[in-house]
Design a protein around this motif. Structure first.
Motif: not given
Length: 576
Positions: A406-416, A568-573
Motif C-alpha cells: 500500500t505504501c507509496n515509498l516502499a520498495i519491497t513487500h515487507s509482508r511477504g 515504482t515510487l509515488g509521493r510519500g505521505e
C-alpha cells in the motif's frame, strides 16, 4: 456508545463537503490532501480514490466495545477485511474507498477513538509502556500522565503545523518497552527524595538518519512535565527546519544547537510558559491522580489446560503483574493483522477474562488483569478463536510495516518477507533454543524504518539492484540494533541480499550464533565480541544474483509472486 462532540461532527461534515466537491471537480486536490492527512487519512499506492485510515488507540487502550467497532469498520470498509496494529499503538485499515471515510470516522469516534493528527506535521500518537500500572519494575504508573498529555495536545494549536511529525513515548519500567531513545521526547518515570518526576530525553528518531535521544534533565518534577513538553514543542515549532523536509525533525535541531544550548533554551522557554500560563498556552495543569484498579474479572476457574500448545504459550505469552495473582497475557498477532472475527472474539474474551485491553508497539494486543486461576480457560478460548499463537516477543514475532502492498515509498513487500521468514523459522529446531528465541526481527519496505529495523537484533529494509534490463528485489541486512533507557544502538549494515534468499540468510545467522556463543552469552554480547562484519563471509554467496534464465524466481519479490519486480515510487505521505 457516546455521541460525537460538536467539534468532531463539524470536522466530519467538512470532510464530507470536501469529498463532494472533489468528486464534482470543484475541490483543489492538494487542499483535500492536507485536510485528510491531518485527520489520519493517507493515500494508497496507485489508487487515488482509496485510502489508508490510521486510528489512534489513546496510550494503547482499547475497550471491548471499540474492538467490536474496529471489527465492523474493517469488515465493511477495508478491502482486505483486516485491521493492522502498528508500532505506534494505532490500527490501520487499508483500501478504504473515499466515499466511506465520513461514516468510518463517525463510527470510531463514537467509541473514544480518533484519527485526528495520526498523520501530518503534528504530534502523533503518544505511546505508553503496555505494562504501565502492572509492572513490578515501575516506581509509579505513567498511564495517567500519558493520557493527560494526549488530551492536552490533541487539536492544540501548537501541534497543527509543526516543521515535521513529532513523537512522544512514556515509560515507567527499567526495561525500555516503549523505546524512548528513538522519540522526539522520551518520558521515563523517576523518584527523587520521595517526589515523583521524570527523566526527559529529546531528539531521538529513526528514518534514513537515525539518532539516539539525549538526556535533557535528570529530574523534571511532575508539576513541570507538561510545561517542559510544551516548551520543547514551541522551540521546535519556532526553530525547526521548514525549508528542507529531510532535515526537519527535532533531532536535527538538537544536533545543530548541541544538547547544552538546547537545554538552556528549554529552561528559558519553560520559564516563559509558566509566566504566561493561561488560555491555549497552558491550561491549568495538575499532576494526575493514580487511577483506581479497574473492575476485576471473575472468570471460571481453570488454571491449566491439556489443549495442544498450552505449555509453549504459557512460557512465552505471560507477564506476571505486580498485583498478586494476576497476569498480563500477550495476544500475538502474526504480521500485526487481525480479522473482524478475531476482534469480536477478543472483545468477548476480554469481557470474561480481563479488566483491560492494550496494544503494544510490537504490533500485539494485551489482556491485563487475567487471574492466574483462569489461564487455562483463557487459553482454550483464545485457541478456539484462532488467537492462541505462542512465541510472543520472540524471533518468531516479526515486526513489519505494510510495505509496497500500500505504501507509496516502499520498495519491497515487507509482508511477504515476514510470512516467508515465519514459515522458515517455525520449521527450524533451533528456534526452541531460549537464546535464539529471544532475538528480535524487524522489517521495513524502505529505508524509512517504519518497521523499526534499525533497533532489531536482525533488521532488514527494502532495496533493489539492477541486473541488465531487470530489477531485483533486495533487502539490506543490519545486525545489532537495540535500545535501553538513554541509549539506542543502531544495527550495522552487513550486506544486501536478494529477497528470496533472506530466509536462508537468517537461518545461517542464527545457526552460527547457536554454535559459536559462549555459555550464557546473549546475541548482543555475541555480536559485540565477534563483530557484525564477521558475518559478511558467511553470507557472501547469498548476495550473488544469477542470470534471469537460471533463476527467474530471484527476480520476483516475496509477496508479489508471478509479477515482474519494478521499483515504482509515488509521493510519500508518511513524512507529511
Amino acid at each position: 456508545m457516546a455521541g460525537l462532540s460538536a467539534e468532531v461532527e463539524a470536522e466530519i461534515q467538512h470532510l464530507e463537503a470536501m469529498i463532494a466537491r472533489l468528486e464534482a471537480g470543484a475541490e483543489d486536490p492538494e487542499d483535500f490532501r492536507v485536510f485528510r492527512l491531518k485527520n489520519g487519512i493517507y493515500g494508497i499506492r496507485g489508487r487515488p480514490e482509496h485510502h489508508m485510515v490510521r486510528i489512534k488507540l489513546p496510550v494503547g487502550r482499547v475497550s471491548p466495545e471499540a474492538l467490536r467497532v474496529l471489527a465492523d469498520v474493517a469488515e465493511r470498509y477495508a478491502e482486505n477485511r483486516l485491521a493492522h496494529v502498528t508500532t505506534r499503538q494505532a490500527v490501520q485499515l487499508h483500501h478504504v474507498h473515499r466515499r466511506h471515510l465520513p461514516e468510518l470516522l463517525r463510527a470510531v469516534n463514537q467509541v473514544g477513538l480518533t484519527t485526528r493528527e495520526a498523520c501530518g506535521h503534528s504530534i502523533r500518537a503518544i505511546t505508553c509502556c503496555p505494562y504501565a500500572g502492572v509492572s513490578p519494575e515501575e516506581p509509579f504508573d505513567v498511564t495517567p500522565y500519558a493520557e493527560a498529555a494526549y488530551r492536552y495536545f490533541l487539536r492544540h494549536p501548537v501541534g497543527q503545523n509543526l516543521p515535521r511529525k513529532f513523537k512522544i513515548a512514556f515509560e515507567g519500567c527499567a526495561t525500555d518497552h516503549a523505546r524512548t531513545p528513538i522519540h522526539d521526547i522520551g518520558v521515563v518515570a523517576a523518584v527523587e527524595g520521595g517526589k515523583r518526576g521524570f527523566r526527559l530525553y529529546v531528539g531521538g528518531g529513526l528514518g534514513a538518519a537515525p539518532m539516539s535521544a539525549e538526556l535533557l534533565e535528570p529530574f523534571t518534577p511532575e508539576e513541570d512535565l507538561l510545561p517542559t513538553m510544551l516548551a520543547i514543542i514551541r522551540l521546535f515549532d519556532r526553530y525547526g527546519n521548514r525549508k528542507v523536509l529531510t532535515q526537519a525533525r527535532l533531532k536535527f535541531l538538537v544536533k545543530r544547537w548541541g544538547i547544552a544550548a538546547f537545554r538552556e533554551a528549554v529552561r528559558e522557554e519553560r520559564r516563559l510558559v509558566k509566566l504566561t500560563a493561561s488560555g491555549e498556552d497552558l491550561r491549568a495543569w495538575q499532576p494526575p491522580q493514580d487511577p483506581p484498579l479497574p473492575p476485576l474479572p471473575s472468570p471460571p476457574r481453570k488454571p491449566f489446560s491439556f489443549a495442544p500448545g498450552f505449555e509453549d504459550w504459557r512460557r512465552t505469552n505471560l507477564f506476571r503483574q505486580k498485583q498478586e495473582g494476576f497476569y498480563t497475557v500477550l495476544v500475538r498477532l502474526p504480521l500485526g493483522d487481525i480479522a473482524p472475527e478475531g476482534l469480536r472474539a477478543l472483545a468477548d474474551i476480554a469481557e470474561t477474562y480481563a479488566a483491560e485491553v492494550r496494544s503494544a508497539i510490537s504490533q500485539n494486543l494485551l489482556l491485563r488483569f487475567v487471574p492466574e486461576e483462569a489461564l487455562g480457560g483463557l487459553y482454550e478460548a483464545l485457541l478456539k478463536a484462532g488467537l492462541a499463537h505462542p512465541y510472543a516477543h520472540t524471533v518468531l514475532d516479526i515486526t513489519r510495516c505494510p510495505g509496497a502492498d500500500t505504501c507509496n515509498l516502499a520498495i519491497t513487500h515487507s509482508r511477504g518477507l515476514a510470512q516467508a521468514l515465519e514459515a522458515q523459522l517455525s520449521s527450524l529446531p533451533l528456534v526452541h533454543d531460549p537464546g535464539v528465541r529471544s532475538l528480535s526481527l524487524k522489517i521495513s519496505g524502505c529505508p524509512n524504518s517504519c518497521g523499526q529495523h534499525h533497533i532489531a537484533d536482525i533488521g532488514f529494509y527494502g532495496a533493489s539492484r539492477r541486473m541488465g534490463e531487470r530489477e531485483v528485489p533486495h533487502y539490506v541486512l543490519l545486525l545489532g540494533g537495540r535500545t535501553r533507557e538513554g541509549e539506542a544502538r543502531f544495527g550495522q549494515v552487513v550486506g544486501r541480499i536478494p529477497a528470496r534468499r533472506v530466509p536462508e540468510a537468517v537461518a545461517r545467522i542464527l545457526k552460527r550464533y547457536q554454535e559459536e556463543r559462549r555459555e550464557g552469552e546473549g546475541f548482543p554480547a555475541f555480536l559485540d565480541r565477534v563483530g557484525a562484519a564477521s558475518f559478511k563471509p558467511l553470507l557472501e554467496d547469498l548476495q550473488e544474483v544469477p542470470p534471469y534464465e537460471a533463476a527467474p524466481e530471484v527476480y520476483q519479490d516475496l509477496g508479489a509472486e508471478g509479477e515482474a519486480f519494478r521499483v515504482t515510487l509515488g509521493r510519500g505521505e508518511c513524512a507529511v
